[in-house]
Design a protein around this motif. Sequence first.
Motif, PDB file in Angstrom:
ATOM      1  N   GLY A 133     -14.493  23.701  22.686  1.00 10.79           N
ATOM      2  CA  GLY A 133     -14.044  24.361  23.910  1.00 10.79           C
ATOM      3  C   GLY A 133     -13.629  25.799  23.693  1.00 10.79           C
ATOM      4  N   LEU A 134     -12.705  26.042  22.757  1.00 11.20           N
ATOM      5  CA  LEU A 134     -12.239  27.407  22.498  1.00 11.20           C
ATOM      6  C   LEU A 134     -13.298  28.227  21.770  1.00 11.20           C
ATOM      7  CD1 LEU A 134      -8.512  26.752  21.518  1.00 11.20           C
ATOM      8  CD2 LEU A 134      -9.420  27.621  23.682  1.00 11.20           C
ATOM      9  N   HIS A 135     -14.096  27.568  20.932  1.00 14.63           N
ATOM     10  CA  HIS A 135     -15.203  28.282  20.285  1.00 14.63           C
ATOM     11  C   HIS A 135     -16.174  28.795  21.344  1.00 14.63           C
ATOM     12  CE1 HIS A 135     -18.300  29.344  17.432  1.00 14.63           C
ATOM     13  NE2 HIS A 135     -19.153  28.539  18.027  1.00 14.63           N
ATOM     14  N   MET A 136     -16.419  27.990  22.371  1.00 14.77           N
ATOM     15  CA  MET A 136     -17.311  28.413  23.448  1.00 14.77           C
ATOM     16  C   MET A 136     -16.715  29.594  24.210  1.00 14.77           C
ATOM     17  SD  MET A 136     -18.939  26.097  26.511  1.00 14.77           S
ATOM     18  CE  MET A 136     -19.617  24.953  25.311  1.00 14.77           C
ATOM     19  N   VAL A 137     -15.390  29.580  24.404  1.00 18.61           N
ATOM     20  CA  VAL A 137     -14.726  30.715  25.055  1.00 18.61           C
ATOM     21  C   VAL A 137     -15.009  32.000  24.282  1.00 18.61           C
ATOM     22  CG1 VAL A 137     -12.468  31.739  25.551  1.00 18.61           C
ATOM     23  CG2 VAL A 137     -12.913  29.353  26.143  1.00 18.61           C
ATOM     24  N   LYS A 138     -14.842  31.932  22.972  1.00 16.35           N
ATOM     25  CA  LYS A 138     -15.075  33.109  22.134  1.00 16.35           C
ATOM     26  C   LYS A 138     -16.526  33.579  22.231  1.00 16.35           C
ATOM     27  CE  LYS A 138     -14.953  34.652  17.318  1.00 16.35           C
ATOM     28  NZ  LYS A 138     -14.744  34.227  15.911  1.00 16.35           N
ATOM     29  N   MET A 139     -17.471  32.637  22.143  1.00 15.17           N
ATOM     30  CA  MET A 139     -18.891  32.994  22.169  1.00 15.17           C
ATOM     31  C   MET A 139     -19.298  33.571  23.527  1.00 15.17           C
ATOM     32  SD  MET A 139     -19.958  32.351  19.151  1.00 15.17           S
ATOM     33  CE  MET A 139     -21.737  32.415  19.365  1.00 15.17           C
ATOM     34  N   LEU A 140     -18.775  32.996  24.618  1.00 13.64           N
ATOM     35  CA  LEU A 140     -19.149  33.467  25.952  1.00 13.64           C
ATOM     36  C   LEU A 140     -18.596  34.856  26.245  1.00 13.64           C
ATOM     37  CD1 LEU A 140     -18.642  30.198  28.054  1.00 13.64           C
ATOM     38  CD2 LEU A 140     -20.814  31.295  27.492  1.00 13.64           C
ATOM     39  N   MET A 141     -17.422  35.168  25.688  1.00 12.36           N
ATOM     40  CA  MET A 141     -16.766  36.436  25.999  1.00 12.36           C
ATOM     41  C   MET A 141     -17.160  37.580  25.069  1.00 12.36           C
ATOM     42  SD  MET A 141     -14.951  36.190  28.774  1.00 12.36           S
ATOM     43  CE  MET A 141     -16.435  35.339  29.363  1.00 12.36           C
ATOM     44  N   GLU A 142     -17.741  37.280  23.926  1.00 11.54           N
ATOM     45  CA  GLU A 142     -18.116  38.338  22.979  1.00 11.54           C
ATOM     46  C   GLU A 142     -19.046  39.384  23.586  1.00 11.54           C
ATOM     47  OE1 GLU A 142     -19.577  36.542  19.422  1.00 11.54           O
ATOM     48  OE2 GLU A 142     -17.590  36.428  18.483  1.00 11.54           O
ATOM     49  N   PRO A 143     -20.075  39.005  24.373  1.00 15.21           N
ATOM     50  CA  PRO A 143     -20.960  40.038  24.941  1.00 15.21           C
ATOM     51  C   PRO A 143     -20.245  41.009  25.877  1.00 15.21           C
ATOM     52  CG  PRO A 143     -21.980  37.863  25.073  1.00 15.21           C
ATOM     53  CD  PRO A 143     -20.561  37.652  24.679  1.00 15.21           C
ATOM     54  N   TYR A 144     -19.082  40.627  26.394  1.00 18.22           N
ATOM     55  CA  TYR A 144     -18.345  41.485  27.327  1.00 18.22           C
ATOM     56  C   TYR A 144     -17.275  42.315  26.607  1.00 18.22           C
ATOM     57  CZ  TYR A 144     -20.558  38.309  30.619  1.00 18.22           C
ATOM     58  OH  TYR A 144     -21.485  37.569  31.325  1.00 18.22           O
ATOM     59  N   ARG A 145     -17.268  42.253  25.264  1.00 17.04           N
ATOM     60  CA  ARG A 145     -16.285  42.969  24.445  1.00 17.04           C
ATOM     61  C   ARG A 145     -14.856  42.586  24.837  1.00 17.04           C
ATOM     62  NH1 ARG A 145     -16.187  47.941  25.651  1.00 17.04           N
ATOM     63  NH2 ARG A 145     -17.554  47.888  27.469  1.00 17.04           N
ATOM     64  N   ALA A 146     -14.683  41.334  25.238  1.00 19.63           N
ATOM     65  CA  ALA A 146     -13.364  40.845  25.642  1.00 19.63           C
ATOM     66  C   ALA A 146     -12.520  40.516  24.413  1.00 19.63           C
ATOM     67  CB  ALA A 146     -13.508  39.614  26.529  1.00 19.63           C
ATOM     68  N   GLN A 147     -11.220  40.583  24.584  1.00 12.06           N
ATOM     69  CA  GLN A 147     -10.273  40.232  23.525  1.00 12.06           C
ATOM     70  C   GLN A 147      -9.503  38.979  23.932  1.00 12.06           C
ATOM     71  OE1 GLN A 147      -7.722  43.580  22.741  1.00 12.06           O
ATOM     72  NE2 GLN A 147      -9.428  44.994  22.367  1.00 12.06           N
ATOM     73  N   ILE A 148      -9.229  38.120  22.952  1.00 11.98           N
ATOM     74  CA  ILE A 148      -8.472  36.896  23.213  1.00 11.98           C
ATOM     75  C   ILE A 148      -7.262  36.875  22.287  1.00 11.98           C
ATOM     76  CG2 ILE A 148      -8.559  34.385  23.401  1.00 11.98           C
ATOM     77  CD1 ILE A 148     -11.616  34.619  23.440  1.00 11.98           C
ATOM     78  N   GLN A 149      -6.088  36.765  22.869  1.00  5.16           N
ATOM     79  CA  GLN A 149      -4.849  36.710  22.097  1.00  5.16           C
ATOM     80  C   GLN A 149      -4.140  35.387  22.370  1.00  5.16           C
ATOM     81  OE1 GLN A 149      -2.835  40.167  23.583  1.00  5.16           O
ATOM     82  NE2 GLN A 149      -4.153  41.618  22.488  1.00  5.16           N
ATOM     83  N   VAL A 150      -3.480  34.853  21.341  1.00  3.59           N
ATOM     84  CA  VAL A 150      -2.791  33.568  21.470  1.00  3.59           C
ATOM     85  C   VAL A 150      -1.383  33.690  20.907  1.00  3.59           C
ATOM     86  CG1 VAL A 150      -2.894  31.090  21.043  1.00  3.59           C
ATOM     87  CG2 VAL A 150      -5.005  32.429  21.077  1.00  3.59           C
ATOM     88  N   GLN A 151      -0.422  33.237  21.679  1.00  3.50           N
ATOM     89  CA  GLN A 151       0.956  33.103  21.215  1.00  3.50           C
ATOM     90  C   GLN A 151       1.391  31.673  21.487  1.00  3.50           C
ATOM     91  OE1 GLN A 151       2.725  36.248  23.602  1.00  3.50           O
ATOM     92  NE2 GLN A 151       2.904  37.570  21.792  1.00  3.50           N
ATOM     93  N   SER A 152       1.990  31.036  20.489  1.00  8.04           N
ATOM     94  CA  SER A 152       2.314  29.623  20.680  1.00  8.04           C
ATOM     95  C   SER A 152       3.537  29.205  19.889  1.00  8.04           C
ATOM     96  CB  SER A 152       1.118  28.748  20.272  1.00  8.04           C
ATOM     97  OG  SER A 152       1.398  27.382  20.500  1.00  8.04           O
ATOM     98  N   ARG A 153       4.322  28.378  20.537  1.00  9.82           N
ATOM     99  CA  ARG A 153       5.403  27.634  19.897  1.00  9.82           C
ATOM    100  C   ARG A 153       5.568  26.359  20.724  1.00  9.82           C
ATOM    101  NH1 ARG A 153       8.396  31.656  22.773  1.00  9.82           N
ATOM    102  NH2 ARG A 153       9.890  30.730  24.246  1.00  9.82           N
ATOM    103  N   PRO A 154       6.225  25.340  20.202  1.00  9.57           N
ATOM    104  CA  PRO A 154       6.383  24.104  20.983  1.00  9.57           C
ATOM    105  C   PRO A 154       6.993  24.377  22.352  1.00  9.57           C
ATOM    106  CG  PRO A 154       7.049  23.735  18.712  1.00  9.57           C
ATOM    107  CD  PRO A 154       6.797  25.210  18.837  1.00  9.57           C
ATOM    108  N   GLY A 155       6.307  23.949  23.392  1.00  9.76           N
ATOM    109  CA  GLY A 155       6.796  24.136  24.752  1.00  9.76           C
ATOM    110  C   GLY A 155       6.362  25.423  25.413  1.00  9.76           C
TER     111      GLY A 155
END
Length: 412
Positions: free
Chosen positions: A377-399
């Motif tokens: 799922g997330l790999h597909m997000v990365k592959m689909l957005m690469e042609p648009y030069r999009a950036q994906i950032q993730v911040q995570s902690r429990p909750g």
Amino acid sequence: MEKAHILIVDDELGPRESLRMILKDHFPLLFATNGKEAVEKVLSDSADLVIMDMKMPVMDGMEALRRMKEHNPLLPVIMVTGYGTIDTAVEAMKVGAFDYITKPFDSFALLEKVKKALEQGKTDPDSQRMLHQIQETSNRLAEQQENLQKQIVQLSKLSTIGMLAQGMAHNLSSPLLIILGRAELMKDKLLQMRSKIQSLSGNQSPEARAQTLALLQEYDQNLRDTDIIIENVAKLSDIIRNVMQKSRQDQIDYHQSLNLSTILREELQFMEGDLFFKHNVEKDYDLQEDLPPVRGIYSDFSQTFLNLIQNAIDAMRESQTRKLSVKSRLNGDWIEIKVRDTGCGIPMENLERIFEPYFTTKKAQEDSGKPVGTGLGLHMVKMLMEPYRAQIQVQSRPGDTCFTLKVPCGNG
């Protein structure tokens, strides 16, 4: 140096004894009476060479050979056959057998073949390590191929479901229009009849007027029921219209001018079909309507948004607090899409790997019957957005996990 152990495999006592008499003074011997038993001994790494009959009950020599080679491709195996089945022995050599011998046994020829087989079976440590690495790589590739095939099957199913949904939506539209039309006509007639009854109540006796009032109250209840029918048919018509529109848009494979907030809203409405999401998740949407258009393929963004939303929903299934926040805004030269959830969070050591193909943290939920991820799922997000030069950032902690997708402006 420790002598090589030879495994003799034959279901008949006579051939086993003949081989034992020839080899007993030269090598330690092991015995098995069928292919299944022989494979078990090989899996325990107790044999350095196998001499095995072709025809046996439970598991024949050819099947046993295949399984032995899967475990240890370097294990030398000499097949035993009769003169009338030499062609089968040749086939066994194609599968990986070192050589074959025929019955009755020639002691000198047998010992020579055993010696050559053992010499070939000896490999240096570097070769063994290389073989081990090749086997591991092969196993990983096989696993990835299996996962990819499952994903292709799933996508094929989804495509079929999409076409069926579009067809069903089309077939439901006509009956719903009839129901809606009849309900509106019924409401008009109820209003007309109520108006006539009310106009007659002025000249009635008190007793008749009370009966008329009760009748008017009944008409009012019927009118409210009719309004409920009209309201819900209209909602259902909107759902069907959205499904048909989404299905048509998903099939468009050319670039067009897109409003990302509009696509986000459509995907969020589409996800209302998930009953867990509809009834158990608090929603907080803040979508900027006047975003500059982005030039792109509709399905690239709809699938990206759907995957991010689905990922957030899955993360909250075991959480006590379940809230999904989705926001879109223009920030300088970028359109920012934020999808935030109150789920279990992503461990720090996994953050760098979540966009790798087939990497998933959802497998641990398999025993509980909850959704199990494919890791695509997330790999597909990365592959689909690469042609648009999009950036994906993730911040995570429990909750608190937030995915931020930044799409550059200026190509609309």
